[in-house]
Motif scaffolding. Structure first.
Motif, PDB file in Angstrom:
ATOM      1  N   TRP A  76       0.822  -1.206   0.000  1.00  0.00           N
ATOM      2  CA  TRP A  76       0.000   0.000   0.000  1.00  0.00           C
ATOM      3  C   TRP A  76       0.859   1.261   0.000  1.00  0.00           C
ATOM      4  O   TRP A  76       1.845   1.354   0.730  1.00  0.00           O
ATOM      5  N   VAL A  77       0.460   2.236  -0.828  1.00  0.00           N
ATOM      6  CA  VAL A  77       1.047   3.573  -0.785  1.00  0.00           C
ATOM      7  C   VAL A  77      -0.096   4.578  -0.725  1.00  0.00           C
ATOM      8  O   VAL A  77      -1.236   4.275  -1.078  1.00  0.00           O
ATOM      9  N   GLY A  78       0.195   5.795  -0.270  1.00  0.00           N
ATOM     10  CA  GLY A  78      -0.832   6.823  -0.139  1.00  0.00           C
ATOM     11  C   GLY A  78      -1.198   7.053   1.311  1.00  0.00           C
ATOM     12  O   GLY A  78      -0.629   6.454   2.228  1.00  0.00           O
ATOM     13  N   SER A  79      -2.179   7.936   1.528  1.00  0.00           N
ATOM     14  CA  SER A  79      -2.527   8.305   2.895  1.00  0.00           C
ATOM     15  C   SER A  79      -3.875   9.025   2.901  1.00  0.00           C
ATOM     16  O   SER A  79      -4.638   8.963   1.937  1.00  0.00           O
ATOM     17  N   LEU A  80      -4.146   9.733   4.009  1.00  0.00           N
ATOM     18  CA  LEU A  80      -5.372  10.501   4.207  1.00  0.00           C
ATOM     19  C   LEU A  80      -5.057  11.988   4.260  1.00  0.00           C
ATOM     20  O   LEU A  80      -3.929  12.398   4.512  1.00  0.00           O
ATOM     21  N   ASP A  81      -6.106  12.790   4.077  1.00  0.00           N
ATOM     22  CA  ASP A  81      -6.026  14.240   4.216  1.00  0.00           C
ATOM     23  C   ASP A  81      -7.327  14.692   4.864  1.00  0.00           C
ATOM     24  O   ASP A  81      -8.409  14.422   4.319  1.00  0.00           O
ATOM     25  N   ILE A  82      -7.269  15.340   6.025  1.00  0.00           N
ATOM     26  CA  ILE A  82      -8.470  15.712   6.768  1.00  0.00           C
ATOM     27  C   ILE A  82      -8.360  17.170   7.194  1.00  0.00           C
ATOM     28  O   ILE A  82      -7.312  17.603   7.689  1.00  0.00           O
ATOM     29  N   THR A  83      -9.450  17.935   7.013  1.00  0.00           N
ATOM     30  CA  THR A  83      -9.469  19.337   7.395  1.00  0.00           C
ATOM     31  C   THR A  83     -10.900  19.748   7.712  1.00  0.00           C
ATOM     32  O   THR A  83     -11.843  18.980   7.497  1.00  0.00           O
ATOM     33  N   GLY A  84     -11.088  20.960   8.229  1.00  0.00           N
ATOM     34  CA  GLY A  84     -12.427  21.486   8.422  1.00  0.00           C
ATOM     35  C   GLY A  84     -13.088  21.768   7.086  1.00  0.00           C
ATOM     36  O   GLY A  84     -12.412  22.119   6.107  1.00  0.00           O
ATOM     37  N   ILE A  85     -14.407  21.618   7.024  1.00  0.00           N
ATOM     38  CA  ILE A  85     -15.103  21.898   5.765  1.00  0.00           C
ATOM     39  C   ILE A  85     -14.810  23.320   5.296  1.00  0.00           C
ATOM     40  O   ILE A  85     -14.645  23.571   4.095  1.00  0.00           O
ATOM     41  N   ALA A  86     -14.718  24.262   6.234  1.00  0.00           N
ATOM     42  CA  ALA A  86     -14.467  25.653   5.865  1.00  0.00           C
ATOM     43  C   ALA A  86     -13.117  25.830   5.184  1.00  0.00           C
ATOM     44  O   ALA A  86     -12.911  26.796   4.433  1.00  0.00           O
ATOM     45  N   ASP A  87     -12.184  24.924   5.430  1.00  0.00           N
ATOM     46  CA  ASP A  87     -10.851  25.018   4.834  1.00  0.00           C
ATOM     47  C   ASP A  87     -10.716  24.232   3.539  1.00  0.00           C
ATOM     48  O   ASP A  87      -9.662  24.295   2.887  1.00  0.00           O
ATOM     49  N   ALA A  88     -11.743  23.481   3.173  1.00  0.00           N
ATOM     50  CA  ALA A  88     -11.735  22.758   1.897  1.00  0.00           C
ATOM     51  C   ALA A  88     -12.380  23.621   0.820  1.00  0.00           C
ATOM     52  O   ALA A  88     -13.123  24.562   1.103  1.00  0.00           O
ATOM     53  N   ARG A  89     -12.081  23.315  -0.425  1.00  0.00           N
ATOM     54  CA  ARG A  89     -12.719  24.000  -1.552  1.00  0.00           C
ATOM     55  C   ARG A  89     -13.845  23.094  -2.058  1.00  0.00           C
ATOM     56  O   ARG A  89     -13.580  22.064  -2.677  1.00  0.00           O
ATOM     57  N   VAL A  90     -15.070  23.499  -1.765  1.00  0.00           N
ATOM     58  CA  VAL A  90     -16.239  22.685  -2.100  1.00  0.00           C
ATOM     59  C   VAL A  90     -17.030  23.401  -3.176  1.00  0.00           C
ATOM     60  O   VAL A  90     -17.431  24.561  -3.009  1.00  0.00           O
ATOM     61  N   GLY A  91     -17.242  22.716  -4.312  1.00  0.00           N
ATOM     62  CA  GLY A  91     -17.992  23.293  -5.411  1.00  0.00           C
ATOM     63  C   GLY A  91     -19.327  22.608  -5.587  1.00  0.00           C
ATOM     64  O   GLY A  91     -19.787  21.838  -4.733  1.00  0.00           O
ATOM     65  N   LEU A  92     -19.961  22.871  -6.705  1.00  0.00           N
ATOM     66  CA  LEU A  92     -21.255  22.267  -6.991  1.00  0.00           C
ATOM     67  C   LEU A  92     -21.156  20.750  -7.037  1.00  0.00           C
ATOM     68  O   LEU A  92     -22.057  20.046  -6.555  1.00  0.00           O
ATOM     69  N   ALA A  93     -20.061  20.250  -7.602  1.00  0.00           N
ATOM     70  CA  ALA A  93     -19.863  18.799  -7.719  1.00  0.00           C
ATOM     71  C   ALA A  93     -18.402  18.454  -7.512  1.00  0.00           C
ATOM     72  O   ALA A  93     -17.844  17.598  -8.205  1.00  0.00           O
ATOM     73  N   SER A  94     -17.772  19.099  -6.543  1.00  0.00           N
ATOM     74  CA  SER A  94     -16.345  18.881  -6.323  1.00  0.00           C
ATOM     75  C   SER A  94     -15.983  19.101  -4.865  1.00  0.00           C
ATOM     76  O   SER A  94     -16.598  19.912  -4.165  1.00  0.00           O
ATOM     77  N   ILE A  95     -14.976  18.361  -4.419  1.00  0.00           N
ATOM     78  CA  ILE A  95     -14.406  18.518  -3.087  1.00  0.00           C
ATOM     79  C   ILE A  95     -12.893  18.455  -3.256  1.00  0.00           C
ATOM     80  O   ILE A  95     -12.360  17.468  -3.768  1.00  0.00           O
TER      81      ILE A  95
END
Length: 342
Positions: A76-95
């Motif tokens: 396995w390679v890779g990981s997680l990324d977690i933040t507050g919703i306010a700090d994410a860029r959320v669009g009509l159909a995107s996160i």
């Protein structure tokens, strides 16, 4: 993750489903975009996901992203990324988070995904193009303390670049699966699901199975199964689908995030079957699938709005299938992801 037969449509327009400001169930809001990648040339399997958890205007609400690839011979390679919703860029159909993002283009149904995790040996910039009809479930299916809905595209083709463990994966023959789940539930509720997607190299078949369960998987809704092969789609549900399991896998090789994994040693070794056999038959058409898991990973999900946890157990591996659809008999093999959530 549904009961009954799955309706289909040819349109691909899909958007996130955030709660209205006065929605009394907003604290239980969940919305996620998911993409599986199957590199048939190397046997590598990718799990990409971005999700929103909790009332968007609540500072406790979180946006989460995960990007994991299993590469034969490496792991396995890779990981997680977690933040507050306010700090994410959320669009009509995107996160979009800093290290992983997924966006759906409503004009043509393409799914755009990017991953920047050089410290975890994973980079990706890909576009997945639908290669078949979508399945759109607008109904609110009972789920835990709330409900869940589902939109999926069983097969997509891929272009772009993926570097995993220093290896450039082959997008020429790769295939993908995409879904979007949304609803209202809390992690820690009495809920779970079984789900799997099986993808052969084009022009072979794609098979998706799913059902909802309680947390212990002792009480479950009926299985649903959709099979796409040779331009034909067949649905099997209820007693027309049987799923049997044998063998037990070793504990997951990767558990994320690490802090929660350390706190939850009680679920360090879930009983994940190594072999899964799925049969769908309505007396006319018949599909028989045999899956063998190669590796597993566990993602622990903490509910940000109240105390509670869920465990998403992912198995990746290979499958073989025998199909008799519309009088045409065929055999196929490919890669698969089989998921067990409790």
């Amino acid at each position: 993750m549904t009961a009954g037969a799955l309706p289909s449509r040819t349109a691909f327009s899909d958007v996130l489903r955030p709660p209205w400001p006065a929605d009394p169930s907003a604290a239980a809001y969940k919305d996620w975009l998911h993409l599986n990648v199957f590199d048939h040339a190397t046997g590598s399997v990718g799990l990409l996901n971005v999700s929103l958890h909790g009332a968007p205007d609540d500072r406790r609400a979180r946006a989460a992203g995960s990007a994991l690839f299993h590469v034969p011979g490496t792991g396995w390679v890779g990981s997680l990324d977690i933040t507050g919703i306010a700090d994410a860029r959320v669009g009509l159909a995107s996160i979009a988070l800093e290290r992983v993002a997924i966006a759906a283009d409503g004009s043509d149904g393409t799914i755009h995904a990017s991953v920047r995790m050089p410290d975890d040996a994973l980079r990706a910039s890909i576009v997945a193009t639908p290669a078949g009809r979508a399945i759109d479930l607008q109904r609110q299916f009972p789920f835990g303390s709330g409900w869940i809905s589902w939109f999926l595209v069983p097969r997509l083709s891929l272009r772009g670049q993926i570097e995993a463990a220093g290896r450039s994966l082959d997008m020429a023959t790769a295939t993908a699966y995409h879904d979007h789940n949304w609803g209202r539930w809390h992690w820690g509720d009495d809920l779970g699901w079984d789900w799997g997607t099986f993808s052969a190299p084009a022009p072979g078949p794609t098979i998706v199975i799913g059902r909802t369960t309680d947390r212990d998987h002792r009480t479950a809704g009926p299985w649903s199964m959709v099979v796409d092969t040779g331009g034909t789609r067949r649905f099997f549900s209820g007693e027309a689908v049987s799923v049997t399991t044998t063998g037990v896998m070793p504990p997951p090789q990767r558990r994320l995030p690490g802090a929660l994994a350390a706190l939850h040693g009680d679920d360090r070794a879930p009983r994940l079957a190594e072999f899964v056999r799925v049969c769908g038959s309505d007396g006319i058409d018949h599909v028989d699938v045999e899956f063998r898991a190669r590796a597993s990973a566990q993602i622990i999900t903490a509910d940000p709005m109240r105390r509670g946890f869920g465990f998403i157990n992912q198995r990746v591996g290979a499958f073989s299938a025998a199909l008799s659809i519309g009088g045409a008999h065929s055999e196929a093999s490919g890669l698969a992801v089989v998921e067990f959530v409790d």
